[in-house]
Design an enzyme around this catalytic site. Sequence first.
Site, short mmCIF file in Angstrom:
data_model
loop_
_atom_site.label_atom_id
_atom_site.label_comp_id
_atom_site.label_asym_id
_atom_site.label_seq_id
_atom_site.Cartn_x
_atom_site.Cartn_y
_atom_site.Cartn_z
N LYS A 164 -2.20 -1.43 -3.68
CA LYS A 164 -3.05 -0.23 -3.62
C LYS A 164 -2.17 1.00 -3.72
O LYS A 164 -1.19 1.09 -2.96
CB LYS A 164 -3.84 -0.22 -2.30
CG LYS A 164 -4.81 0.94 -2.17
CD LYS A 164 -5.56 0.86 -0.84
CE LYS A 164 -6.53 2.04 -0.70
NZ LYS A 164 -7.26 2.03 0.58
N LYS A 176 1.15 10.02 5.79
CA LYS A 176 1.28 8.62 6.17
C LYS A 176 2.55 7.99 5.60
O LYS A 176 2.64 6.77 5.46
CB LYS A 176 0.04 7.84 5.73
CG LYS A 176 -1.25 8.40 6.32
CD LYS A 176 -2.45 7.49 6.06
CE LYS A 176 -3.71 8.04 6.75
NZ LYS A 176 -4.86 7.11 6.62
N ARG A 220 -10.85 9.58 1.58
CA ARG A 220 -10.78 10.19 2.91
C ARG A 220 -11.98 11.10 3.16
O ARG A 220 -12.44 11.22 4.29
CB ARG A 220 -9.45 10.94 3.07
CG ARG A 220 -8.27 9.97 3.18
CD ARG A 220 -6.92 10.63 3.19
NE ARG A 220 -5.86 9.60 3.23
CZ ARG A 220 -4.62 9.79 2.85
NH1 ARG A 220 -4.24 10.99 2.40
NH2 ARG A 220 -3.73 8.82 2.91
N LYS A 276 0.86 -1.18 0.00
CA LYS A 276 0.00 0.00 0.00
C LYS A 276 0.90 1.23 0.00
O LYS A 276 1.68 1.45 0.93
CB LYS A 276 -0.92 0.00 1.22
CG LYS A 276 -1.88 1.20 1.25
CD LYS A 276 -2.79 1.10 2.46
CE LYS A 276 -3.77 2.27 2.52
NZ LYS A 276 -4.65 2.19 3.70
N TYR A 300 -15.21 0.62 -7.22
CA TYR A 300 -16.51 1.26 -7.05
C TYR A 300 -17.37 1.10 -8.30
O TYR A 300 -18.57 1.37 -8.25
CB TYR A 300 -16.30 2.75 -6.72
CG TYR A 300 -15.45 2.95 -5.49
CD1 TYR A 300 -15.98 2.80 -4.22
CD2 TYR A 300 -14.09 3.24 -5.61
CE1 TYR A 300 -15.18 2.95 -3.09
CE2 TYR A 300 -13.29 3.39 -4.49
CZ TYR A 300 -13.83 3.24 -3.24
OH TYR A 300 -13.03 3.38 -2.12
N SER A 350 -10.25 5.50 -4.95
CA SER A 350 -11.21 6.59 -5.15
C SER A 350 -10.75 7.62 -6.17
O SER A 350 -11.56 8.12 -6.96
CB SER A 350 -11.47 7.28 -3.81
OG SER A 350 -10.26 7.78 -3.25
#
Length: 332
Positions: free
Chosen positions: A256, A225, A212, A202, A321, A282
């Site tokens: 990811k 992060k 988010r 990731k 999605y 996303s």
Amino acid sequence: MKPTVAPFPAARLRRTRQSASLRGLVRETALSVEDLIWPIFVRTGNGIEEPVPSMPGVLRRSVDKVVVAAREAADLGIPAICLFPYTGLEERTEDCAGAWDPDNHTNRAIRAIKAEVPEIAIMTDVALDTYNINGHDGFVVDGEIVNDPTVEALVKMALAQAEAGADIIGPSDMMDGRIGAIRAALEHAGHQNVMILSYAAKYASAFYGPFRDAVGASAALSGDKKTYQMDPANSDEALRLIERDLNEGADMVMVKPGLPYLDICRRIKDSFGAPTFAYQVSGEYAMIRAAQENGWIDGERVMMESLMAFKRAGCNGVLTYFAPDAARLLST
């Protein structure tokens, strides 16, 4: 494998492309509805379907509406859904205790789906970011995201989800040692058949922005992060992480984001042969939708082309999605 091709004109490679039937005969990669996992956002309330502004067509749903979505997925032939909780700042704490509350959004949704749509597989997210007042995947102590105390919390979170009936645990936190700890805890608690799909590679990516927003983490996140998610410049490191997580008991592994990291998917599949998934995140989804809404692309064709790219890169499946829209097209 070295291709063998006769010299032109004995070989005219366009021969196999001249009709739909011939193209189908020689097609190397297949995409089916069984390759899809549908991420779904769950929130408090009842009878709620709330649009996510940065992700056109995506909704935050209350538990009762999540059950309806699960039924829709099952009827379309989608084999699995993945639940992500939306939490407002008022629901977040320093100790992140909501993450392992048996009655949090995710665990209530798992039980409700299992009661009404038992045939669909349920995947969950294991990370503290949606319950953390700091928006991070782990505990923050003096500005540092601490590893070992976070792993202890993640184990409690995973066990609560398994007790609720989750089929697949998805640790997305990128803490060291969490797969081994979760696997040992699941075995000890009698959940030997619960699978782990590790977000093993990731990346610290800018493609996560709309997500988010969808889970309420944008306003909470302090800093970035990069101390626990991967450097986008690294590829060999991904292989080390995959090997570690497989050795610790992961059943499947995840890359990811998706499309910007297809090279990683290919390397992982070729190196390990393990079930390999990617998350079409996303930002990828939002870009395609925005371009479609502006009339700049054929949205359906780009959607299907992007999903085929994951399969061509060696993925067994993809979290997307687009899952319901793709499923409908694949059934026609």
